[in-house]
Design a protein around this motif. Structure first.
Motif, PDB file in Angstrom:
ATOM      1  N   SER A 214       0.788  -1.236   0.000  1.00 10.60           N
ATOM      2  CA  SER A 214       0.000   0.000   0.000  1.00 10.60           C
ATOM      3  C   SER A 214       0.821   1.287   0.000  1.00 10.60           C
ATOM      4  CB  SER A 214      -0.943   0.009   1.205  1.00 10.60           C
ATOM      5  OG  SER A 214      -1.892  -1.022   1.092  1.00 10.60           O
ATOM      6  N   LYS A 215       2.130   1.218   0.236  1.00 14.63           N
ATOM      7  CA  LYS A 215       2.929   2.435   0.144  1.00 14.63           C
ATOM      8  C   LYS A 215       2.890   2.978  -1.292  1.00 14.63           C
ATOM      9  CE  LYS A 215       7.144   2.586   1.734  1.00 14.63           C
ATOM     10  NZ  LYS A 215       7.200   3.955   2.311  1.00 14.63           N
ATOM     11  N   PRO A 216       2.954   4.298  -1.450  1.00 12.74           N
ATOM     12  CA  PRO A 216       2.977   4.852  -2.808  1.00 12.74           C
ATOM     13  C   PRO A 216       4.200   4.386  -3.590  1.00 12.74           C
ATOM     14  CG  PRO A 216       2.572   6.561  -1.161  1.00 12.74           C
ATOM     15  CD  PRO A 216       2.967   5.330  -0.413  1.00 12.74           C
ATOM     16  N   VAL A 217       4.064   4.380  -4.890  1.00 16.73           N
ATOM     17  CA  VAL A 217       5.185   4.016  -5.754  1.00 16.73           C
ATOM     18  C   VAL A 217       6.331   4.992  -5.534  1.00 16.73           C
ATOM     19  CG1 VAL A 217       5.928   3.741  -8.156  1.00 16.73           C
ATOM     20  CG2 VAL A 217       3.638   2.990  -7.454  1.00 16.73           C
ATOM     21  N   TYR A 218       7.548   4.481  -5.530  1.00 19.77           N
ATOM     22  CA  TYR A 218       8.729   5.298  -5.218  1.00 19.77           C
ATOM     23  C   TYR A 218       8.899   6.436  -6.216  1.00 19.77           C
ATOM     24  CZ  TYR A 218      13.595   6.720  -4.825  1.00 19.77           C
ATOM     25  OH  TYR A 218      14.745   7.453  -4.696  1.00 19.77           O
ATOM     26  N   GLN A 219       9.200   7.621  -5.666  1.00 18.79           N
ATOM     27  CA  GLN A 219       9.534   8.786  -6.475  1.00 18.79           C
ATOM     28  C   GLN A 219      10.796   9.413  -5.905  1.00 18.79           C
ATOM     29  OE1 GLN A 219       6.156  11.408  -6.536  1.00 18.79           O
ATOM     30  NE2 GLN A 219       4.954  10.079  -7.893  1.00 18.79           N
ATOM     31  N   SER A 220      11.740   9.693  -6.750  1.00 27.34           N
ATOM     32  CA  SER A 220      13.001  10.270  -6.281  1.00 27.34           C
ATOM     33  C   SER A 220      12.754  11.642  -5.676  1.00 27.34           C
ATOM     34  CB  SER A 220      13.993  10.383  -7.447  1.00 27.34           C
ATOM     35  OG  SER A 220      13.456  11.210  -8.464  1.00 27.34           O
ATOM     36  N   GLY A 221      13.528  11.948  -4.647  1.00 32.28           N
ATOM     37  CA  GLY A 221      13.414  13.245  -3.986  1.00 32.28           C
ATOM     38  C   GLY A 221      12.509  13.234  -2.778  1.00 32.28           C
ATOM     39  N   GLY A 222      11.782  12.141  -2.547  1.00 34.91           N
ATOM     40  CA  GLY A 222      10.904  12.075  -1.392  1.00 34.91           C
ATOM     41  C   GLY A 222      11.654  11.625  -0.152  1.00 34.91           C
ATOM     42  N   ALA A 223      10.968  11.679   0.977  1.00 34.72           N
ATOM     43  CA  ALA A 223      11.592  11.279   2.240  1.00 34.72           C
ATOM     44  C   ALA A 223      11.801   9.773   2.298  1.00 34.72           C
ATOM     45  CB  ALA A 223      10.730  11.743   3.414  1.00 34.72           C
ATOM     46  N   ALA A 224      10.890   9.004   1.692  1.00 33.35           N
ATOM     47  CA  ALA A 224      10.979   7.549   1.736  1.00 33.35           C
ATOM     48  C   ALA A 224      12.034   7.054   0.761  1.00 33.35           C
ATOM     49  CB  ALA A 224       9.624   6.926   1.410  1.00 33.35           C
ATOM     50  N   GLN A 225      12.929   6.206   1.233  1.00 37.00           N
ATOM     51  CA  GLN A 225      13.989   5.659   0.385  1.00 37.00           C
ATOM     52  C   GLN A 225      13.489   4.535  -0.500  1.00 37.00           C
ATOM     53  OE1 GLN A 225      17.113   7.091   0.265  1.00 37.00           O
ATOM     54  NE2 GLN A 225      16.005   8.593   1.519  1.00 37.00           N
ATOM     55  N   VAL A 226      12.387   3.921  -0.104  1.00 41.21           N
ATOM     56  CA  VAL A 226      11.777   2.861  -0.911  1.00 41.21           C
ATOM     57  C   VAL A 226      10.283   3.126  -0.983  1.00 41.21           C
ATOM     58  CG1 VAL A 226      13.509   1.099  -0.374  1.00 41.21           C
ATOM     59  CG2 VAL A 226      11.511   1.349   1.106  1.00 41.21           C
ATOM     60  N   GLY A 227       9.659   2.590  -2.014  1.00 41.66           N
ATOM     61  CA  GLY A 227       8.227   2.756  -2.184  1.00 41.66           C
ATOM     62  C   GLY A 227       7.506   1.433  -2.049  1.00 41.66           C
ATOM     63  N   GLY A 228       6.289   1.421  -2.526  1.00 43.15           N
ATOM     64  CA  GLY A 228       5.488   0.209  -2.500  1.00 43.15           C
ATOM     65  C   GLY A 228       4.812   0.014  -3.834  1.00 43.15           C
ATOM     66  N   LEU A 229       3.746  -0.761  -3.831  1.00 46.61           N
ATOM     67  CA  LEU A 229       3.029  -1.034  -5.070  1.00 46.61           C
ATOM     68  C   LEU A 229       1.896  -0.053  -5.312  1.00 46.61           C
ATOM     69  CD1 LEU A 229       2.867  -4.945  -4.897  1.00 46.61           C
ATOM     70  CD2 LEU A 229       4.572  -3.490  -6.008  1.00 46.61           C
ATOM     71  N   GLY A 230       1.581   0.770  -4.319  1.00 44.52           N
ATOM     72  CA  GLY A 230       0.587   1.812  -4.510  1.00 44.52           C
ATOM     73  C   GLY A 230      -0.849   1.331  -4.574  1.00 44.52           C
ATOM     74  N   LEU A 231      -1.138   0.149  -4.065  1.00 52.00           N
ATOM     75  CA  LEU A 231      -2.499  -0.382  -4.090  1.00 52.00           C
ATOM     76  C   LEU A 231      -3.308   0.173  -2.918  1.00 52.00           C
ATOM     77  CD1 LEU A 231      -1.768  -4.102  -5.053  1.00 52.00           C
ATOM     78  CD2 LEU A 231      -2.468  -2.214  -6.539  1.00 52.00           C
ATOM     79  N   PRO A 232      -4.645   0.118  -3.000  1.00 57.36           N
ATOM     80  CA  PRO A 232      -5.474   0.651  -1.906  1.00 57.36           C
ATOM     81  C   PRO A 232      -5.153  -0.001  -0.571  1.00 57.36           C
ATOM     82  CG  PRO A 232      -6.813   0.225  -3.852  1.00 57.36           C
ATOM     83  CD  PRO A 232      -5.460  -0.342  -4.142  1.00 57.36           C
ATOM     84  N   LEU A 233      -5.433   0.749   0.486  1.00 55.96           N
ATOM     85  CA  LEU A 233      -5.084   0.297   1.831  1.00 55.96           C
ATOM     86  C   LEU A 233      -5.809  -0.997   2.193  1.00 55.96           C
ATOM     87  CD1 LEU A 233      -3.202   1.469   4.006  1.00 55.96           C
ATOM     88  CD2 LEU A 233      -5.211   2.483   5.072  1.00 55.96           C
TER      89      LEU A 233
END
Length: 448
Positions: free
Chosen positions: A94-113
């Motif tokens: 459920s984490k948002p897909v990774y975007q460079s420049g954000g606080a999170a170093q890794v993302g997720g698949l971006g699916l609903p919670l």
């Protein structure tokens, strides 16, 4: 008549009334403590929200453990491992897909919670299957060793650099390693209310609540509402386990608990029943882990140390294994008295005696007691170190329970073989009404 039946008969509403009465007593005690501490209305509401949160999570975990130990006799001390798998897999999905420049170093698949929650529960259940298959023939201490080893394997796996960052379906994902994982998905309450199209109404309620808490009311409302959501999940857990315990499946589980060889001799495939019970309990533990940590903003693997498992065991023992009502009460009492209680007690003492100087170590604290029978330094030292001594207090309570009330507040395992109460009163009622009475038990035990 059991202790639970006796209390339930005296309290209006039966088991539900007993739970409500206990919660009222605990909340009243905390409100009075807040008055003694001079808390404002905002402080009192935050206290209630925090207490409700911990009552909810520990009651859910105690109910899930009751399915393993109270129903089936499975000695699982790897609870925290299934909690970790639930929240980490949910975050991966459920984490948002990774975007460079954000606080999170890794993302997720971006699916609903809601999809992430479901996948996290499935992952915890599948881990339960993996653990159960090789451990089917193990009982008691041996199963306990396997489950606690599994929980540590899970923790060290999430700490590993191999899983800190990797690619899945073309997306940069990971579990964050020892530095932790930022939970930057949509706020759970917002996602919940948006699902039903009620987010605007909720924000309107927050604005109206500003008349009670003028400054920044939203965190207060969020805490209270999320606590109520957790209590709804406790009710759902209770209902599910009550129905499970009263079903033919539940009766086989309790037969396995009492004597697996006898259940086998009656033609029951006990291995399949144990696997199903273990997987269901693990899924519920995974969901409890999700609900506990999904609002924390971040999660680290070292949060999931074995002591959380033992907290849940203490909660279950306080209430009584085999009783769903006892599991809820045990979770509530543990959360209010042993988990949060010491901190509030220290705050009360600090308020009443603001100028006391506590000794820095145990030696200077106990020396005046021995030399001139002055207990004050030892008392001040104990209060000042109460957070560190919390585990000691829990251990003392556990020892007392084992010696004086091993069945807990409400728990016992007396069950009749029949599906209806075999009593003279029941027979007369059946002859008069032409029907049968319903079983008023809570699923973990049957009335006699």
């Amino acid at each position: 008549m059991s202790v639970r039946e006796d209390l339930a008969d005296r309290v209006p509403g039966g088991d539900a009334g007993l739970i409500v009465a206990a919660l009222v007593v605990l909340y009243a005690a905390y409100v009075l403590a807040g008055v003694g501490l001079g808390y404002s209305l905002r402080g009192q509401l935050n206290t209630v929200a925090v207490l409700t949160f911990y009552i909810g999570v520990f009651a859910m975990l105690a109910l899930a453990l009751n399915l393993h130990w109270g129903y089936t006799g499975l000695f699982n001390i790897g609870i925290v491992g299934f909690m970790a798998v639930g929240i980490y897999v949910m975050a991966l999905v459920s984490k948002p897909v990774y975007q460079s420049g954000g606080a999170a170093q890794v993302g997720g698949l971006g699916l609903p919670l809601v999809v992430g929650i479901a996948v996290g529960m499935v992952a915890a259940a599948l881990l339960g299957l993996v653990v159960a298959l090789p451990a089917l023939r193990l009982r008691a201490d041996y199963l306990a060793i396997v489950t606690i080893a599994m929980s540590e394997i899970v923790r060290f796996s999430f700490l590993s650099g191999e899983f800190q960052q990797f690619t899945l379906f073309g997306n940069r994902v990971g579990f964050g390693g020892g530095s932790g994982l930022i939970l930057d998905f949509t706020d759970p309450l917002q996602a919940f209310f948006e699902t039903f199209g009620l987010w605007g109404a909720y924000l309107g309620f927050v604005d109206a609540f500003g008349a009670i808490v003028p400054t920044n009311p939203k965190p207060v409302v969020d805490g209270l509402v999320y606590g109520l959501v957790l209590l709804l999940f406790v009710a759902a857990y209770y209902w599910l386990l009550k129905r499970t315990g009263e079903s033919p499946f539940g009766r086989v589980l309790k037969a396995i608990r009492e004597d697996e060889d006898v259940a086998n001799s009656l033609g029951k495939n006990t291995n399949q029943f144990k696997i199903k019970s273990f997987m269901l309990g693990c899924a519920l533990m995974g969901l409890a882990g999700i609900l506990w940590f999904m609002t924390q903003g971040a999660v680290t693997p070292n949060t999931f140390r074995p002591r959380i498992t033992f907290f849940v065991w203490i909660a279950l023992i306080i209430g009584g294994a085999g009783s769903n009502t006892g599991s809820v009460l045990g979770g509530a009492v543990f959360a209010a008295v042993l988990y949060q209680g010491p901190r509030y007690f220290k705050n009360l003492v600090d308020t009443a005696l603001p100028a006391f100087n506590a000794p820095s170590s145990f030696g200077p604290a106990v020396a005046p007691l021995i030399s001139n029978l002055n207990p004050a330094p030892l008392f001040y030292y104990t209060v000042d170190s109460i957070r560190q001594l919390q585990l000691v207090l829990m251990g003392l309570v556990l020892i007392w329970l084992m010696h004086n009330r091993p069945e807990g507040m409400l728990g016992h395992r007396k069950e009749t073989a029949a599906g209806i109460p075999l009593t003279a009163n029941h027979a007369r009622a059946a002859a008069t009404d032409g029907g049968t009475e319903s079983d008023d038990g809570d699923g973990g035990e049957r009335n006699e």
